[in-house]
Design an enzyme around this catalytic site. Structure first.
Site, PDB file in Angstrom:
ATOM      1  N   ASP A 157       3.114   0.238   2.883  1.00  0.00           N
ATOM      2  CA  ASP A 157       1.737  -0.009   2.469  1.00  0.00           C
ATOM      3  C   ASP A 157       1.001  -0.767   3.563  1.00  0.00           C
ATOM      4  OD1 ASP A 157       2.074   1.157  -0.034  1.00  0.00           O
ATOM      5  OD2 ASP A 157       2.918  -0.680  -0.867  1.00  0.00           O
ATOM      6  N   GLU A 211       8.286   3.527   1.530  1.00  0.00           N
ATOM      7  CA  GLU A 211       6.815   3.441   1.548  1.00  0.00           C
ATOM      8  C   GLU A 211       6.395   2.253   2.396  1.00  0.00           C
ATOM      9  OE1 GLU A 211       5.390   3.049  -2.474  1.00  0.00           O
ATOM     10  OE2 GLU A 211       3.457   2.250  -1.868  1.00  0.00           O
ATOM     11  N   HIS A 263       8.169  -1.302   1.659  1.00  0.00           N
ATOM     12  CA  HIS A 263       9.085  -1.097   0.520  1.00  0.00           C
ATOM     13  C   HIS A 263      10.121  -0.073   0.997  1.00  0.00           C
ATOM     14  CE1 HIS A 263       6.372  -2.382  -2.908  1.00  0.00           C
ATOM     15  NE2 HIS A 263       5.407  -1.993  -2.088  1.00  0.00           N
ATOM     16  N   GLU A 285      -3.537  -2.319   0.770  1.00  0.00           N
ATOM     17  CA  GLU A 285      -3.817  -2.194  -0.656  1.00  0.00           C
ATOM     18  C   GLU A 285      -4.857  -3.258  -0.908  1.00  0.00           C
ATOM     19  OE1 GLU A 285      -0.560  -0.598  -3.289  1.00  0.00           O
ATOM     20  OE2 GLU A 285       0.464  -2.181  -2.203  1.00  0.00           O
TER      21      GLU A 285
END
Ligand SMILES: *[C@@H]1O[C@H](CO)[C@@H](O)[C@H](O)[C@H]1NC(C)=O
Ligand SMILES: *[C@@H]1O[C@H](CO)[C@@H](O)[C@H](O)[C@H]1NC(C)=O
Length: 451
Positions: free
Chosen positions: A227, A225, A241, A230
């Site tokens: 990101d 993932e 991640h 956020e």
């Protein structure tokens, strides 16, 4: 035998239901080239399967509130074969509206049958396929309005290594596929997915105590993932991640890395990630209402994926951030903490140094670091847009002091200005039901071509 099967109303897979028509909201975006010209792409978005009505061949619920029907769903495969995933009334039930190149996700929506909280949608290329992005040596840009997102909410834009067809090709039970938002995975290996690889996640299903719509099953669904964003109006972070498995992976037991089983670092994914949050890294006046990047107004967010040799084929070495607001380009803040080299982007060296200084487990490195992230980006990733509140830790890891019992001034524990008592879902849902996030003007292209 066939007639016996037929009498029971058995299908051969999870099927698409026809009680509610499905009209994917359109969302146009721009593909840019190095010469600086951009062409409009006619995309659309699809709601994740988990938010949808799941029922039998009539209108009896397979899943009701946060529990599976014991009649229709005695085991994973029978459940899938008995059940239908239905269409979504995007605005009426889920508070999702789009308009040209802009998409608004509402927080609490009172529908005729239920109250909906937040949503998660994916960008599609065509009816049965998610749009796949290859980010290395490219940049991804969008504009976001977080002014209506208080402490405890997260208006997120990120990429995950889902299958482009939602798993339909690999898993015959997952017949609705990407058309109905199947196949989700992320680096937290979520157990709350109702269907994984086409099978209903009914085994060991436990309704979540604090969430009347959600529960957790035996299996989790894991994948790398990235990101990009956020955030709420008070804090923001961007975070890679990684997972040690390629693509989407169904986990069970230790490999899910469940925190409540004390196995957070024993799973296949790096749940902490390596985050860049200006506030946490020493600049508390950079992002927020009325600050340098003003969260009261829309802001354009550019994220660049730099490679070792300036080619798409090079090794991923750096993930850079640039903001544009009110016609002004704003370079990312530099880290400003004694003991940390002053930098304004995520590199392997920044991850090593910051985790070491903050006393954090370096699971990002342990699971493969930038090499693993680069490999995932070579495969290609799917764009996710979501709005959520946090039933585990009230989003304090993003916008407050976390862990909440950290010694006063412990390095790396102050992530944002929100109170440690803020962000409980019951509070934010009752106090800020009209919260929303608006994403717009998505652009993708070579470095420095989109802003
Ligand atoms: C749609 O676009 C119009 C004109 O830009 C704007 O006023 C309106 O708020 C937009 N609606 C949504 C749901 O984005
Ligand atoms: C925060 O960032 C701004 C813009 O880069 C800079 O002018 C300011 O000095 C920074 N503050 C700290 C405490 O680092």
């Amino acid at each position: 035998m066939l007639s016996f099967v037929f009498l029971l109303g058995f299908g051969v897979s999870l099927e698409i239901g026809t009680q509610q028509s499905e009209n994917h909201p359109t969302l146009s975006w721009q593909q840019c080239t190095s010469s600086g010209s951009c062409t409009s792409q006619s995309g659309s978005i699809v709601l994740d399967s988990n938010w949808r009505w799941v029922h039998d061949s009539g209108t009896t619920n397979c899943y009701d509130g946060n529990e599976w029907s014991s009649d229709l769903c005695p085991d994973p495969e029978t459940c899938s074969k008995n059940c239908y995933l239905d269409g979504a009334d995007y605005s009426g039930t889920y508070g999702i509206t789009s308009n040209g190149s802009s998409l608004k996700l509402g927080f609490v929506t009172e529908g005729s049958y239920s109250t909906n909280i937040g949503s998660r949608v994916y960008l599609k290329k065509d009816t049965n396929t998610y749009q796949i992005f290859k980010l290395k040596n490219h940049e991804f840009t969008f504009t976001v309005d977080v002014s209506n997102l208080p402490c405890g909410l997260n208006g997120a834009l990120y990429f995950v290594e889902m299958e482009a067809d939602g798993g339909k090709g690999k898993y015959p039970l997952a017949k609705p596929g990407a058309q109905y938002g199947m196949g989700y995975c992320d680096a937290q290996c979520p157990h709350d997915m109702k269907f994984i690889n086409g099978n209903a996640n009914v085994l060991d299903w436990k309704p979540q105590e604090t969430d009347e719509n959600s529960g957790n099953g035996r299996y989790g669904t894991c994948c790398t993932e990235m990101d990009i964003w956020e955030a709420n109006s008070q804090a923001t972070a961007y975070t890679p991640h990684i997972c040690t498995k390629d693509g989407q992976y169904q986990c069970e037991g230790t490999e899910c890395g469940d925190s409540d089983a004390n196995q957070r670092y024993n799973g296949v994914c790096d749940k902490d990630g390596c985050d860049f949050n200006s506030y946490r890294l020493g600049n508390k006046t950079f992002f927020g209402p009325g600050l340098i990047v003003d969260s009261k107004k829309p802001v354009t967010v550019v994220t660049q994926f730099i490679t070792s040799n300036g080619q798409d084929s090079g090794d991923l070495t750096e993930i850079r951030r640039i903001y544009v607001q009110g016609g002004k380009t704003i370079q990312n803040s530099f880290t400003n903490i004694a003991g940390l080299t002053s930098v304004d982007s995520i590199t392997e060296a920044f991850c090593d140094e910051s985790k070491d200084l903050f006393g954090d487990t370096n699971d990002f490195k342990a699971k493969g670091g930038f090499t693993a992230m680069g490999k995932s980006l070579d495969t290609g990733v799917v764009l996710v847009l979501s709005l959520w509140d946090d039933h585990s830790v009230n989003m304090l890891w993003l916008d407050s002091t976390y862990p909440t019992d950290a010694a006063a001034g412990a390095l790396g524990t102050q992530r944002g200005p929100c109170a440690t008592s803020s962000g409980a879902p019951s509070d934010v849902e009752s106090q800020s039901p009209d919260a929303s996030v608006t994403f717009s003007d998505i652009k993708f292209g070579p470095l420095d071509s989109t802003y």
